[in-house]
Motif scaffolding. Sequence first.
Motif, mmCIF file in Angstrom:
data_model
loop_
_atom_site.group_PDB
_atom_site.id
_atom_site.type_symbol
_atom_site.label_atom_id
_atom_site.label_comp_id
_atom_site.label_asym_id
_atom_site.label_seq_id
_atom_site.Cartn_x
_atom_site.Cartn_y
_atom_site.Cartn_z
ATOM 1 N N GLN A 59 -29.418 -9.888 -1.117
ATOM 2 C CA GLN A 59 -29.820 -11.029 -1.055
ATOM 3 C C GLN A 59 -29.141 -12.228 -1.748
ATOM 4 O OE1 GLN A 59 -34.074 -10.522 -2.014
ATOM 5 N NE2 GLN A 59 -34.544 -11.359 0.207
ATOM 6 N N PRO A 60 -28.725 -11.667 -2.861
ATOM 7 C CA PRO A 60 -27.913 -12.833 -3.858
ATOM 8 C C PRO A 60 -26.675 -13.205 -3.275
ATOM 9 C CG PRO A 60 -28.091 -10.836 -5.251
ATOM 10 C CD PRO A 60 -28.914 -10.551 -3.977
ATOM 11 N N TYR A 61 -25.992 -12.069 -2.475
ATOM 12 C CA TYR A 61 -24.738 -12.542 -1.942
ATOM 13 C C TYR A 61 -24.913 -13.455 -0.925
ATOM 14 C CZ TYR A 61 -22.489 -8.559 -4.198
ATOM 15 O OH TYR A 61 -22.084 -7.737 -5.242
ATOM 16 N N PHE A 62 -26.168 -13.161 -0.016
ATOM 17 C CA PHE A 62 -26.542 -14.192 1.106
ATOM 18 C C PHE A 62 -26.620 -15.478 0.735
ATOM 19 C CE2 PHE A 62 -29.855 -15.896 3.677
ATOM 20 C CZ PHE A 62 -29.029 -16.483 4.476
ATOM 21 N N TYR A 63 -27.761 -15.535 -0.418
ATOM 22 C CA TYR A 63 -27.996 -16.850 -0.840
ATOM 23 C C TYR A 63 -26.915 -17.583 -1.553
ATOM 24 C CZ TYR A 63 -32.785 -15.481 -0.302
ATOM 25 O OH TYR A 63 -34.120 -15.109 0.062
ATOM 26 N N ARG A 64 -25.960 -16.867 -2.132
ATOM 27 C CA ARG A 64 -24.834 -17.643 -2.509
ATOM 28 C C ARG A 64 -23.893 -18.148 -1.444
ATOM 29 N NH1 ARG A 64 -20.842 -14.576 -6.834
ATOM 30 N NH2 ARG A 64 -20.169 -13.264 -5.075
ATOM 31 N N ALA A 65 -23.886 -17.521 -0.345
ATOM 32 C CA ALA A 65 -22.962 -17.911 0.915
ATOM 33 C C ALA A 65 -23.544 -19.070 1.378
ATOM 34 C CB ALA A 65 -23.164 -16.833 1.960
ATOM 35 N N VAL A 66 -25.089 -19.212 1.211
ATOM 36 C CA VAL A 66 -25.684 -20.365 1.784
ATOM 37 C C VAL A 66 -25.185 -21.737 0.879
ATOM 38 C CG1 VAL A 66 -27.935 -21.563 2.033
ATOM 39 C CG2 VAL A 66 -27.558 -19.181 2.886
ATOM 40 N N ALA A 67 -25.382 -21.242 -0.308
ATOM 41 C CA ALA A 67 -24.837 -22.655 -1.269
ATOM 42 C C ALA A 67 -23.270 -23.008 -1.121
ATOM 43 C CB ALA A 67 -24.956 -22.238 -2.872
ATOM 44 N N LYS A 68 -22.469 -21.819 -0.534
ATOM 45 C CA LYS A 68 -21.132 -22.415 -0.684
ATOM 46 C C LYS A 68 -20.962 -23.093 0.702
ATOM 47 C CE LYS A 68 -19.106 -18.493 -3.469
ATOM 48 N NZ LYS A 68 -18.600 -17.206 -3.433
ATOM 49 N N LEU A 69 -21.720 -22.712 1.813
ATOM 50 C CA LEU A 69 -21.801 -23.323 3.092
ATOM 51 C C LEU A 69 -22.036 -24.781 2.780
ATOM 52 C CD1 LEU A 69 -23.738 -21.077 5.747
ATOM 53 C CD2 LEU A 69 -20.968 -21.695 5.706
ATOM 54 N N SER A 70 -22.929 -24.916 2.111
ATOM 55 C CA SER A 70 -23.408 -26.355 1.635
ATOM 56 C C SER A 70 -22.689 -27.175 1.014
ATOM 57 C CB SER A 70 -24.972 -26.317 1.107
ATOM 58 O OG SER A 70 -25.682 -25.847 1.666
ATOM 59 N N LEU A 71 -21.541 -26.440 0.283
ATOM 60 C CA LEU A 71 -20.462 -27.175 -0.428
ATOM 61 C C LEU A 71 -19.023 -27.179 0.208
ATOM 62 C CD1 LEU A 71 -21.262 -25.638 -3.974
ATOM 63 C CD2 LEU A 71 -21.327 -28.047 -3.549
ATOM 64 N N ASP A 72 -19.311 -26.889 1.465
ATOM 65 C CA ASP A 72 -17.904 -26.730 2.309
ATOM 66 C C ASP A 72 -16.980 -25.559 2.111
ATOM 67 O OD1 ASP A 72 -19.164 -28.642 4.098
ATOM 68 O OD2 ASP A 72 -17.999 -30.238 3.099
ATOM 69 N N ASP A 73 -17.420 -24.807 1.168
ATOM 70 C CA ASP A 73 -16.460 -23.637 0.978
ATOM 71 C C ASP A 73 -16.593 -22.488 1.709
ATOM 72 O OD1 ASP A 73 -15.158 -21.425 -0.255
ATOM 73 O OD2 ASP A 73 -16.364 -21.352 -2.104
ATOM 74 N N TYR A 74 -16.066 -22.573 3.099
ATOM 75 C CA TYR A 74 -16.346 -21.569 3.940
ATOM 76 C C TYR A 74 -15.796 -20.269 3.656
ATOM 77 C CZ TYR A 74 -17.471 -26.198 6.149
ATOM 78 O OH TYR A 74 -18.044 -27.475 6.404
ATOM 79 N N SER A 75 -14.565 -20.343 3.212
ATOM 80 C CA SER A 75 -14.047 -18.978 2.941
ATOM 81 C C SER A 75 -14.903 -18.130 2.002
ATOM 82 C CB SER A 75 -12.387 -19.227 2.094
ATOM 83 O OG SER A 75 -11.635 -19.854 3.136
ATOM 84 N N GLY A 76 -15.267 -18.777 0.924
ATOM 85 C CA GLY A 76 -16.050 -18.214 -0.037
ATOM 86 C C GLY A 76 -17.527 -17.681 0.616
ATOM 87 N N ALA A 77 -17.772 -18.521 1.547
ATOM 88 C CA ALA A 77 -19.131 -18.249 2.222
ATOM 89 C C ALA A 77 -19.088 -16.896 3.273
ATOM 90 C CB ALA A 77 -19.701 -19.435 2.981
ATOM 91 N N GLU A 78 -17.910 -17.034 3.645
ATOM 92 C CA GLU A 78 -17.606 -15.876 4.677
ATOM 93 C C GLU A 78 -17.506 -14.540 3.883
ATOM 94 O OE1 GLU A 78 -14.058 -14.495 7.932
ATOM 95 O OE2 GLU A 78 -13.428 -16.069 6.261
ATOM 96 N N GLU A 79 -16.853 -14.328 2.724
ATOM 97 C CA GLU A 79 -16.715 -13.490 1.894
ATOM 98 C C GLU A 79 -17.784 -12.999 1.487
ATOM 99 O OE1 GLU A 79 -14.360 -12.023 -2.406
ATOM 100 O OE2 GLU A 79 -14.213 -13.951 -1.526
ATOM 101 N N ASP A 80 -18.864 -14.048 1.045
ATOM 102 C CA ASP A 80 -20.131 -13.533 0.358
ATOM 103 C C ASP A 80 -21.164 -12.952 1.616
ATOM 104 O OD1 ASP A 80 -19.792 -13.919 -2.263
ATOM 105 O OD2 ASP A 80 -20.837 -15.744 -2.195
#
Length: 701
Positions: A59-80
Amino acid sequence: MKKFIVFLLLNLCVAGSAVAQINTDRVIAIGRNALYFEDYILAIQYFNQVIKAKPWLAQPYFYRAVAKLSLDDYSGAEEDCTLALEQNPFLVQAFYARGIARQSLGNYDKAVEDYKKGLEFRPKDRSMTTNMAIAYIQKKDFEKAKEIFNELITSYPKESNGYLARGSLYAETGDTVSALVDYHKAIELDPYYAPSYGNRALLYYQKDSLDKALADLDEAIHLNPREEGFYINRGLVRYNKNDLRGAMADYDRVIELNNSNLIARFNRGLLRFQVGDNNRAIEDFDMVIRLEPDNYMAYYNRALLLSETGDYQAAIKDLDVILNQYPNFLPGYYGRADAKRNTGDISGADKDYWYAVELERTHGQNRSRSQTQSQTAAKTDDTAPDDDEKKSKETREESDKNINKFNQLVVYDKDTEQKSKYQSEIRGRVQDKKIRIDLEPQFIITYYESIGEIGNPVHYNKMIELFNDRKALGWQLILTNREASLNEDQINRHFASINEYSAKINEDSTKADFYFGRGMDFMLVQDFNEAIQNFDKAIALNPNYTLAYFNRAAVRYKQIDFELSNTSRDALSEVMSMQLNNNGAVTQTTNTLPSQFESNQFNYEMIMRDYNTVIQQDPAFTFAYFNRGNLRCLQRDFKAAILDYNEAIKRNPQFAEAYFNRGLTRLSQGDAQRGITDLSKAGELGIINAYSIIKRMTAEN
């Protein structure tokens, strides 16, 4: 839009695995609070803590990915998302989120794989299906995309987004007739979705139907007055209709919304040049060059303007830059020769002049110095003319760096246009089938606020002014209903402040201000339980601490808001939103509260008691009436809510938000005439969304 992505993805992940320890649960919960209230950087810090303590949780990886998506950090979101799926390969929403990230990165094949995997677990999911079809368009597999859209429209014939996306597909492949049919159908099904008009306007513009394009862009702007692209496109249409004043007004508006919009700056500079407003045109090109130092077309336009205004030395400097980049650009040499001659540098002028003459002779180019003065460049061997340049109203795409097109208005690149067509679908649609009209949010006492599109009014309260005069805290308190997300430095400062207040409380636990200050810090880092406990303590030490009562109520309201976001979306919209159906009328809803709202009655009562106490202690605290009115709307006690808004307006006749909410509440009760009057007043006082609602309400009358 970003908040809706967070909302959607969070609600997809409500039923995750339980976390073993209560502390981990609590940190995840606080992080999700931060996500919901758009404090993405803060949310990432909380999920980092959980990942560090328990790296095996998905879960925390997924939620962190959501935050990164919202910050347009797509590479970081993909990794999470990948890390989340390594821990739990059945986490459907992680496939969905990773698909969004990969699609945004241009990795369309991998995005399709993710959507297919997600659809195995959740067949016929509209969002994933639509995204997958758009990915096929982006990878130029138009037949497969058309096949998916046809299936989607068959399954959901009353949903406009399918027709809108398929229309964009037809436009992309040059089938303008079919594209128009789909755009017409999308608008018929949902006449209040601005991108439908924006897309159709582009098609009309390409077909040279300028009046129709203009009408559609007018409507798009009416429905979404904050979208910069609509104004830029309308400016282009107006320019092609020889309405320079109107085009200029559109570029002015874009710059009001976004001072750094390069297209609007460049185009406005050209229009100002055309009408002889040289000094202000120079200011626009100054800004373009500051933001994009390699924009040589801006340098050349500025050089021409500087020569026009007699600043020949500055013009020479700009021409030096251009000729260093484009050594065969004839107008640059002739322009620099003129500028040097005007500064008395006859030798330098002759050198440039005769070099240009020799360049003409050796390259066989036709030179016309009058072209330079009229802003029409001669052709050089750097670039060749093309058919598009023969049009009466020449334009160029933003990525087109042909220096000979320096005097052409800029339009979005085709890739940018395609992205704008599909981005809202990739991110998910905010609106429901029925148009959701939300109340202006509650006010809260804080230290920060976000700036609205036309600035923020100063919300004054005498008690807060007196409190700030005491300098009891390290920051100045403000009242706002436009809370700002914290940046990393602010987050660190407030965590440090919590520690400082804790140390002070250890030394002296009798100071109510210490607890209030620490409660403010906990509130800002989205730890609502700790914030309430500290406000409780401040009130216990000082029963007259009015500000503590007010914020305790506001924080409890935020808790309810977040908790309701995790329940049924339909039930939430029933209570939290006024709704308009497609013919502009207000939808009447039942008076029965869903069970999840009934379960919050104790919290409602606690909030109500706090606002009553604030009003008792300070009857001039108008924001307590306003917030209590919002609470009563949530409880569906609309008559009592109107009384609270009445009282707020009576005490502050310029209270825009109170007019807006009273207008919506009156509309919900069928009082259309007075509701529209209130919305008109709210619009006059600065809430521009009011005009869109008025238009919807009067469209069929």
